[in-house]
Design a protein around this motif. Structure first.
Motif, short mmCIF file in Angstrom:
data_model
loop_
_atom_site.label_atom_id
_atom_site.label_comp_id
_atom_site.label_asym_id
_atom_site.label_seq_id
_atom_site.Cartn_x
_atom_site.Cartn_y
_atom_site.Cartn_z
N GLY A 298 0.36 6.53 -1.70
CA GLY A 298 -0.16 5.10 -1.80
C GLY A 298 -1.12 4.64 -2.61
N ARG B 168 -5.50 2.16 2.18
CA ARG B 168 -4.19 3.13 2.59
C ARG B 168 -4.41 3.84 3.66
NH1 ARG B 168 -4.30 7.66 -2.41
NH2 ARG B 168 -6.70 7.74 -2.12
N ALA C 220 0.84 -1.28 0.09
CA ALA C 220 0.06 -0.09 -0.09
C ALA C 220 0.95 1.27 -0.08
CB ALA C 220 -0.82 0.11 1.11
N HIS C 221 2.11 1.23 0.71
CA HIS C 221 2.82 2.46 0.83
C HIS C 221 4.18 2.29 0.21
CE1 HIS C 221 -0.06 4.39 3.30
NE2 HIS C 221 -0.06 3.34 4.00
N ASN D 127 -4.64 1.63 -2.46
CA ASN D 127 -5.40 0.38 -1.90
C ASN D 127 -5.06 -0.75 -2.53
OD1 ASN D 127 -7.49 2.36 -0.27
ND2 ASN D 127 -7.72 3.08 -2.36
#
Length: 263
Positions: free
Chosen positions: A178, A199, A169-170, A180
């Motif tokens: 980021g 996220r 996500a990041h 989802n």
């Protein structure tokens, strides 16, 4: 309110003593020191006219970490039910969020079931990421007004969402905001099994926009037909793919109402 275990606090701007900000959202959504929720739905952000069917109503959507998000399929359905129960006689109207206008339709009020036109999905292409453990995972990137990365796996589990989803996500490749992440398994031509890491909220039992992104990706890959039941830990929604336009339908519920002290 909740939709398949994805819960939001509906807050009207006129009921607040001060403008909402990230700190207040985090306080309200804290499940130990606040009320607890996956996010906040702030609206209506403009006056509702007498002709509800022709009125566009503003809505701001916040994640539990205080960030503002572009679109939430479950949030849109819940807020539509809130407006229908409290303000509007019409079953069709339009909600305006950061990602644009989203027409909604109340299918049923007992139980509450709402359909949302989620707009056009855009494929952003395929990519591969290597996890810290050295596993290479293919992702399909989708924009549906907010960003998604879908990975097809033999068995989508909560463990995968909490490990791979949280890591991806990041990932720097998705930029500072980021994405989802959806871990998805095609059960048959009409059914998808889905686990989600959002996220701005983390692991969640259900997500409407994630369901749309996963169904769209699965349809493009040839795994499913145009009408798909997406099964998540919190329950099922139906996604209909009309060319690249996505429609989402599912249930939601009113849980409680009340007030909190702003300290």
């Amino acid at each position: 309110m909740q939709a398949l275990g994805n819960d939001y606090l509906v807050v009207e701007p006129g009921h607040l003593e001060r403008p909402i900000d990230g700190a207040l959202v985090r306080q309200l959504c804290d499940r130990h020191f606040g009320i607890g929720a996956d996010g906040v739905l702030l609206g209506p952000t403009e006056r509702i006219g007498e002709s509800g069917a022709e009125t566009t109503i503003g809505l701001r959507i916040f994640n539990s970490d205080g960030s503002e998000c572009e679109k939430s399929g479950n949030g849109l359905r819940m807020f539509a039910a809130y407006l229908r129960r409290n303000y509007l006689p019409a079953d069709k109207f339009v909600l305006e969020v950061l990602a644009g206008d989203c027409p909604v339709e109340i299918i049923s009020t007992d139980p509450w079931e709402v359909s949302v036109d989620m707009g056009m999905a855009e494929s952003l292409g395929d990519m591969e990421l290597e996890t810290p453990e050295g596993t290479v995972i293919p992702f399909h990137r989708v924009d549906i007004g907010n960003p998604h990365a879908v990975a097809f796996v033999p068995d989508a589990t909560e463990e995968l969402a909490r490990s791979v989803g949280a890591w991806a996500a990041h990932h720097p490749v998705f930029g500072p905001h980021g994405t989802n992440v959806q871990l998805c398994t095609a059960v048959d031509r009409q059914t998808l099994k889905l686990q989600i890491w959002e996220r701005g909220a983390g692991y969640t039992l259900a997500s409407g926009s994630s369901s749309c992104a996963a169904a769209y990706s699965a349809f493009r890959a040839g795994y499913v037909d145009r009408s798909v039941t997406v099964t998540m830990p919190g329950g099922d929604v139906t996604v209909l793919i009309d060319n690249d336009r996505i429609h989402l339908q599912g249930r939601c519920e009113f849980v409680a109402h009340g007030s909190t002290f702003d300290s």
